[in-house]
Design a protein around this motif. Structure first.
Motif, short mmCIF file in Angstrom:
data_model
loop_
_atom_site.label_atom_id
_atom_site.label_comp_id
_atom_site.label_asym_id
_atom_site.label_seq_id
_atom_site.Cartn_x
_atom_site.Cartn_y
_atom_site.Cartn_z
N GLY A 43 33.13 38.65 44.78
CA GLY A 43 33.57 39.93 45.60
C GLY A 43 34.89 40.05 46.20
N ILE A 44 35.29 38.97 46.46
CA ILE A 44 36.89 38.81 47.15
C ILE A 44 37.76 39.20 45.88
N LEU A 45 37.47 38.76 44.87
CA LEU A 45 38.48 39.27 43.58
C LEU A 45 38.28 40.81 43.32
N VAL A 46 37.22 41.18 43.40
CA VAL A 46 37.08 42.56 42.77
C VAL A 46 37.63 43.45 44.07
N ALA A 47 37.42 43.20 45.33
CA ALA A 47 37.90 43.73 46.25
C ALA A 47 39.37 43.84 46.45
N GLY A 48 39.97 42.48 45.94
CA GLY A 48 41.39 42.44 45.64
C GLY A 48 42.13 43.16 44.93
N ALA A 49 41.41 43.33 43.57
CA ALA A 49 41.93 44.27 42.68
C ALA A 49 41.96 45.66 43.23
N LEU A 50 40.63 46.23 44.10
CA LEU A 50 40.81 47.60 44.05
C LEU A 50 41.76 47.81 45.31
N LEU A 51 41.92 47.05 46.13
CA LEU A 51 42.90 47.22 47.31
C LEU A 51 44.47 47.17 46.67
N VAL A 52 44.70 46.50 45.51
CA VAL A 52 45.99 46.40 44.76
C VAL A 52 46.16 47.79 44.16
N ALA A 53 45.05 48.10 43.69
CA ALA A 53 45.11 49.46 42.57
C ALA A 53 45.17 50.63 43.83
N SER A 54 44.52 50.60 44.91
CA SER A 54 44.89 51.62 46.13
C SER A 54 46.38 51.57 46.55
N ILE A 55 46.95 50.38 46.47
CA ILE A 55 48.45 50.18 47.23
C ILE A 55 49.41 50.53 46.00
N LEU A 56 49.17 49.83 44.88
CA LEU A 56 50.21 49.88 43.82
C LEU A 56 49.99 50.91 42.68
N GLY A 57 48.78 51.41 42.82
CA GLY A 57 48.07 52.03 41.67
C GLY A 57 47.31 51.71 40.70
N PRO A 58 46.59 52.32 39.78
CA PRO A 58 45.44 51.99 39.07
C PRO A 58 45.84 50.94 38.03
N THR A 59 47.12 51.06 37.28
CA THR A 59 47.59 49.97 36.27
C THR A 59 47.58 48.72 37.09
N ALA A 60 48.18 48.64 38.11
CA ALA A 60 48.52 47.28 39.07
C ALA A 60 47.09 46.34 39.17
#
Length: 140
Positions: A43-60
């Motif tokens: 869950g932490i890994l998925v949430a981290g990926a979604l957080l990065v996507a919201s900050i840096l964009g979907p590609t990141a």
């Protein structure tokens, strides 16, 4: 459960059986802790990926979601739970899945804009399963 409740001192056989039952219950509780820990890490890994996507964009976010950190966490948890041999065998499956994931991602990339989310995921999943079956039959 307390061991006093499980142990009946009426005979040696019932004492042995009840102690074995106690250890089985204890093992089950430990396994549940491992499963809960695995869910938290995932869950932490998925949430981290979604957080990065919201900050840096979907590609990141996609790069983080596909990064080896997720795979490394799974292999490391397998090592903790079942040892080095099991982790090494899991790694073999990871290699087959990663190759198949490339086919999944390419299929999804090509089908999403044309056919939408449902058909895109269905097609990409079929490509993934086909790739896994093919690779599994070819790999030693």
């Amino acid at each position: 459960m307390k061991i006093k409740k499980l142990v009946k001192v009426s005979s040696r056989r019932s004492l042995k059986l009840n102690i074995e039952n106690y250890w089985e219950v204890l093992k089950m509780k430990l396994n549940m802790r491992y499963v809960l820990f695995d869910f938290v890490v995932g869950g932490i890994l998925v949430a981290g990926a979604l957080l990065v996507a919201s900050i840096l964009g979907p590609t990141a976010g996609g790069i983080l979601a596909g990064a080896p950190i997720r795979t490394a966490a799974v292999i490391f948890l397998e090592y903790l739970h079942r040892g080095l041999d099991s982790a090494a065998e899991l790694t073999r499956g990871v290699v087959l899945a990663m190759i198949s994931n490339v086919f999944f991602a390419i299929s999804l990339y090509l089908t999403l804009p044309r056919f939408g989310i449902a058909v895109g995921f269905l097609a990409a999943t079929m490509v993934f399963v086909t790739a896994v079956l093919l690779l599994t039959s070819l790999a030693p």
